[in-house]
Every structure is written in structure tokens, then in C-alpha cells.
Scaffold this active site. Structure first.
Site, PDB file in Angstrom:
ATOM      1  CE  LYS A 119      -2.947   7.802   0.704  1.00  0.00           C
ATOM      2  NZ  LYS A 119      -2.430   6.499   0.250  1.00  0.00           N
ATOM      3  CD  GLU A 121      -8.864  11.009   6.944  1.00  0.00           C
ATOM      4  OE1 GLU A 121      -9.061  12.218   7.153  1.00  0.00           O
ATOM      5  OE2 GLU A 121      -8.684  10.538   5.812  1.00  0.00           O
ATOM      6  CB  SER A 141      -0.546   4.155  -6.430  1.00  0.00           C
ATOM      7  OG  SER A 141      -0.527   2.891  -5.784  1.00  0.00           O
TER       8      SER A 141
END
Ligand SMILES: *Cc1c(COP(=O)(O)O)cnc(C)c1O
Length: 392
Positions: free
Chosen positions: A90, A112, A378
Site C-alpha cells: 500500500k 478512508e 502483498s
């Protein structure tokens, strides 16, 4: 052949577009007109590349997983996004978007978050860049994800618990959009995946495309050719998968396998398997498959992994599935848990529960011994330890 990347109008086939309230039209349009020029400028590239190297720790290794390769009968490589700063892919996106926000003259950042992973990644880059940061999070999630909430606060962000609806990600997203409507001039909205109105899916895919850029270079070094036979990744909104496939998506030699969250089983109603169950609808400003009831109400998704617990899917991935460019496999909670334990015991790597869904797909595939397979891990499993301890 038509490309699987975004077209001039912000669509992937019939998926995508920008369906936003009138008051946000100007914000989204401002971003659309600026993002490519900013991202392609030498000055942005330089700062982004430097931060990816010195702050995130890129390039992430492409690791040949010898024992797992033997077991599955192929040449298996793991792309190690779990080794990035803050523990997942991310951060590739949040660093890029905060640099874009600064170049657009914004002073305030909102986001968010569901489980808090994107919130932590956003709060991290706001600390780094000395920007005001407000993170919207459903109250249920605030209670469930206490450590991430404390991390965000320690990093200087304001965490706003959202008490509308089910008090989860969908409601937090609505609240973030409401905030953006009230502060269109000074506020930048960092979206955490390849979802939302155009240009977000394309912008996030480009920022994550560093993953496949590195895979090309690394495969050439290891295998003497720069493409694999298979790419495997998990899909929530789709950003780590988009990064993994970006530079191969129009290369028919490379087969793409995506793992979505089957939850307790696609037919149980407790699932987040959007490709299996979704129908065309609009979610977060984009036209894509959505899990919805007969009245078009978005249904509450379920998955053991908070990162895959999303009732939609990015428009790029919806199109890949519709045109059969990608095979999408639902992986259930128990299959993901078993795959996480297997990787841990065979390679000494504890993966995030989301990544464990990609690993779970291996059991459902058949390989020739020479097939080169690249699977993206990930994120790391630290955040999921409680789940793992209760499943042994
Ligand atoms: C958030 C998250 C995901 C799901 O998001 P995508 O946008 O689909 O990549 C997957 N893995 C990890 C570790 C995450 O934190």
C-alpha cells in the site's frame, strides 16, 4: 487487439468512468487533468524513485521459493511486498499520491480505511511530508483494529469513528466523500486501491506498476527472460494485482490468475467473491461488478481478511474477468489459513491473510515443470497473528 489498460475516456471496456456528485466533479476533473503530467515529470519521478528506494526499501526481492516450487511442480517465485516499510504494497501508492497532492497545492489529506492498513500507510506519508491527515474509519473497525488506530494517532493523524450504517468500510468511504465535498479546494483524497472514479484506478495502477517493472528486470536476471508463464495475486479492490500485472497485461504469453475472497463459501452468503456473484452496478463512483440484492442495495461482504472484504472490484479487473483475460478463483477462509501455515512452515515467511488467498490458488492450478510462476506476497502477517493463533 484492444488494450486492457484504461482508455481515453477512463473506461476498461464497459467498466470504470466517473460517477460523482456534481459538487465533486471539479475535484475529480482537476485531478484527471493533472495526474499524468505530474507523474511523467522528471522531478516527480526523481523524488518518487528516491523515496521508494530509501524509505520503502525497494526493489523488493523476487525470491525463488525452492521447497514450495518442488511441491507445486513449477518454478515458483515470490514477489516480496511484505518486506516494504509498513508491511505491504500500500505504501507504493500513498507515497505517490502524497507527492501528487503537494504538486496540486493541497495542504490537507483525507482517507478512508477498513482494517486500518491504508489508514496507517496514509498517516505514515503525511507524517513524512508534514501534512494534516484525517482518516475515516467505521466505529466497528475502530474497535476491532485497536493497534492500527493507535499507530495512526501516534503518527499524528486524526481518526474519525463513523457511526452510520454498519459502521464499516462502506460507511467510512461515504463519510470521506462527504468531507471532500465540504473542502474541495484544500483537500486531497487518497484512495487506497484501484477503485473509485477515473482517474483513481489508473493512477493507483501506475503507482503500483513498479512491482511488475521490477519483476521484469528480476526475471531476466534469474531466468534469462523477462516474462513469466503465470502471475498470481489476490484481489480486494485490486491494487497489488494491478501492480503485478501492469506491464504484462497486453502480453498474451503471460497467464493471469487472481484470487478473490470466497469467505465461508460462495454459496453461503458470507463471501466477498465479487466476480462470482456481482452484477453491474456503481460503487464509489465507478461502474463495475457489485455484490447487491435485487433492489440494487449493496450487500455487506464477508471475508476472514479485512483487506479483501469489499463488495466491489476495480473496473480494470472486472474487465479482465469479463473478457477472460484473467482467471478469477474464489479462495475460502479455511483454504487461505491452510496456505498461510504452509508458507510459514515451508519457507519461513508468515504472509498477510490477503496474500494467503493468492497462495491458496496454487492448489487449484496445474503446472508443467518448466512453468515460471510469480506470486505476489502483498503483505506480512504480523497484523493477523491473532487469527493464525486461533486456527492452528
Ligand atoms: C489492502 C491489502 C490487500 C487488498 O488490496 P488490493 O488493493 O486488492 O491489493 C491485499 N493485501 C494486503 C496485505 C493488504 O493490506
Amino acid at each position: 487487439m484492444k488494450s486492457f489498460l484504461v482508455d481515453q475516456d477512463g473506461y476498461y471496456g464497459e467498466f470504470g468512468g466517473a460517477f460523482v456528485p456534481e459538487i465533486l466533479h471539479r475535484c475529480v476533473e482537476e485531478l484527471r487533468l493533472r495526474y499524468l503530467a505530474v507523474m511523467e515529470s522528471a522531478e516527480f519521478r526523481q523524488e518518487y524513485d528516491r523515496l521508494l528506494r530509501d524509505y520503502v526499501g525497494r526493489p523488493s526481492p523476487l525470491y525463488y521459493a525452492r521447497r514450495m516450487a518442488e511441491k507445486y511442480g513449477c518454478r515458483l517465485y515470490l514477489k516480496r511486498e511484505d518486506l516494504n516499510h509498513t508491511g505491504a504494497h500500500k505504501i507504493n501508492n500513498t507515497i505517490g499520491q502524497i507527492l501528487i497532492a503537494r504538486r496540486m497545492g493541497k495542504r490537507r489529506v483525507i482517507a478512508e480505511t477498513g482494517a486500518g492498513q491504508h489508514g496507517v500507510a496514509t498517516a505514515t506519508v503525511c507524517a513524512l511530508m508534514d501534512m494534516e491527515c484525517v482518516v475515516y474509519m467505521g466505529r466497528t473497525d475502530v474497535e476491532r483494529q485497536h493497534v492500527n488506530v493507535e499507530k495512526m494517532r501516534m503518527l499524528g493523524a486524526t481518526v474519525v469513528p463513523v457511526t452510520s450504517g454498519n459502521m464499516t468500510l462502506k460507511d467510512a468511504t461515504n463519510e470521506a466523500i462527504r468531507d471532500w465535498c465540504c473542502h474541495p479546494d484544500d483537500t486531497y483524497y487518497i484512495i487506497g486501491s484501484t477503485v473509485g472514479p477515473h482517474p483513481y484506478p489508473d493512477m493507483v495502477a501506475r503507482l503500483q506498476s513498479v512491482i511488475s517493472e521490477e519483476i521484469k528486470r528480476q526475471l531476466l536476471e534469474h531466468e534469462g527472460r523477462d516474462f513469466p508463464d503465470y502471475l498470481v495475486a489476490c484481489v480486494g479492490g485490486g491494487s497489488n494485482a494491478a501492480g503485478t500485472i501492469y506491464h504484462y497485461v497486453d502480453d498474451e504469453r503471460v497467464r493471469i490468475v487472481l484470487a478473490e475472497a470466497g469467505g465461508k463459501g460462495v454459496e453461503t452468503g458470507m463471501t466477498a467473491a465479487t466476480i462470482q456473484l456481482g452484477r453491474m452496478g456503481i460503487i464509489h463512483g465507478a461502474k463495475t461488478y457489485v455484490i447487491q440484492d435485487n433492489d440494487g442495495q449493496i450487500e455487506e461482504p464477508y471475508s476472514i481478511s479485512a483487506g479483501l472484504d469489499y463488495p466491489g472490484i476495480g473496473p480494470m479487473h472486472a474487465n479482465l474477468a469479463a473478457r477472460r483475460r484473467a482467471t478469477v478463483l474464489p479462495i475460502n477462509d479455511d483454504e487461505a489459513l491452510a496456505a498461510a501455515h504452509e508458507l510459514t512452515r515451508m519457507e519461513g515467511i508468515i504472509p498477510a491473510l490477503e496474500s494467503a488467498h493468492a497462495l491458496g490458488a496454487l492448489k487449484k492450478m496445474t503446472f508443467a515443470p518448466d512453468d515460471v510462476v510469480v506470486l505476489t506476497v502483498s503483505g506480512r502477517g504480523d497484523k493477523d497473528m491473532e487469527r493464525y493463533l486461533n486456527s492452528d
